[in-house]
Design an enzyme around this catalytic site. Structure first.
Site, short mmCIF file in Angstrom:
data_model
loop_
_atom_site.label_atom_id
_atom_site.label_comp_id
_atom_site.label_asym_id
_atom_site.label_seq_id
_atom_site.Cartn_x
_atom_site.Cartn_y
_atom_site.Cartn_z
N LYS A 1 10.30 -4.15 2.37
CA LYS A 1 9.06 -4.23 3.14
C LYS A 1 8.25 -5.47 2.82
O LYS A 1 8.49 -6.19 1.85
CB LYS A 1 8.25 -2.94 2.96
CG LYS A 1 8.91 -1.78 3.70
CD LYS A 1 8.07 -0.53 3.74
CE LYS A 1 8.75 0.51 4.64
NZ LYS A 1 8.02 1.79 4.66
N ARG B 1 14.06 5.87 -0.15
CA ARG B 1 14.76 5.52 1.10
C ARG B 1 15.04 4.02 1.08
O ARG B 1 14.10 3.22 1.03
CB ARG B 1 13.89 5.91 2.30
CG ARG B 1 14.48 5.62 3.66
CD ARG B 1 13.49 6.00 4.74
NE ARG B 1 14.02 5.81 6.09
CZ ARG B 1 13.98 4.65 6.76
NH1 ARG B 1 13.45 3.58 6.19
NH2 ARG B 1 14.49 4.58 7.98
#
Length: 282
Positions: free
Chosen positions: A222, A261
């Protein structure tokens, strides 16, 4: 190792679990288009399991900042064959969707968990559908769709506000019929958050245990990791953030996360096992 199912269907492992990501999309921020074909997507999911994933999260709609929504029929076309193919191979599958119809059909095809980044806010039919399906449900902290979420990243105290908003959402979901024992919470790293907000949440993941439910942490590749790693040439591309992702995975495991995840499984699978070994030695 394969997780043991509980009475409520939520898998349990003796360490933080690894959820591998299969994006059946042409426009994901990190691997869009690579697994857009059903056969390639199923093979990729099986490869993730071979590399150490405990479960595989299948999604057919990009949630990167600024992304437009895909229509329902197209999302179904992308997702359902992949869920069915992986489930047929004995893989524990979750479906990453904001649509009740996709969730219901994915569960019918073999998915055992619904991972809705909106926590049931995007589709008013989602909570009743998951309640009827009697499967675990991920409640993520969410303030709006990808097209507008950057403008919503305003906090006085991000940790306290995320806790408050998640608690309220959990209560609403339970009132809607989903058993509290089936809930998983996710702080929503990168969703309506800037890098300092994400880092503060990672630093205080332990505080989310106040919610009393298993914690899913999704930091993989991210923007905040790109911000941390940025040099003179700017942030590295998403696919060059896997070592940083594994570092966050180890931190999350140490702070008691139920699962992480990730797109690249092997390094994180090693990281969570080392975290577990260190805890055992302590």
């Amino acid at each position: 190792m394969r997780g043991r199912g509980t009475a409520w269907g939520l898998p349990e492992w003796d360490r933080c679990a690894v959820m591998g990501v299969v994006n059946v999309t042409p426009d994901s921020f990190s691997d869009g288009g690579r697994w857009f074909d059903t056969t390639a997507a199923v093979k990729h999911g099986l490869d993730l399991v071979a590399q150490g994933a405990d479960m595989v999260d299948v999604g057919g709609e990009s949630t990167r900042p600024g992304a437009s929504r895909v229509d329902e029929d197209e999302e179904l076309r992308r997702v359902i064959p992949v869920v069915r193919g992986l489930a047929a191979e004995g893989v524990t599958v979750s479906v990453d969707t904001m649509r009740a119809s996709v969730a219901a059909q994915a569960v019918a095809a073999g998915a055992t968990l619904v991972n809705d980044v909106s926590g049931g806010l995007a589709d008013p039919d989602m909570v009743p559908a998951v309640a009827a399906a009697e499967v675990p449900f991920v409640v993520m902290h969410w303030r709006g769709f990808s097209s507008t979420m950057n403008s919503l990243a305003v906090y006085d105290d991000v940790v306290a506000e995320v806790l408050t908003e998640l608690r309220a959402r959990m209560e609403a979901v339970v009132e809607g019929g989903i058993a509290p024992e089936r809930l998983v919470v996710d702080p929503g790293l990168g969703f309506a958050k800037q890098a300092p907000h994400d880092l503060a949440l990672v630093a205080h993941l332990g505080d989310l245990r106040e919610l009393g439910r298993p914690l899913l942490v999704a930091a993989s590749r991210k923007r905040f990791l790109g911000h941390v790693l940025a040099g003179d040439g700017g942030p590295p591309p998403a696919r060059e953030r896997d070592a940083a992702t594994a570092a966050v995975s180890a931190i999350a495991a140490h702070q008691g996360a139920w699962a992480v995840r990730v797109h690249e499984v092997r390094a994180t699978a090693d990281a969570v096992r080392v975290a577990r070994a260190v805890e055992g030695a302590a």
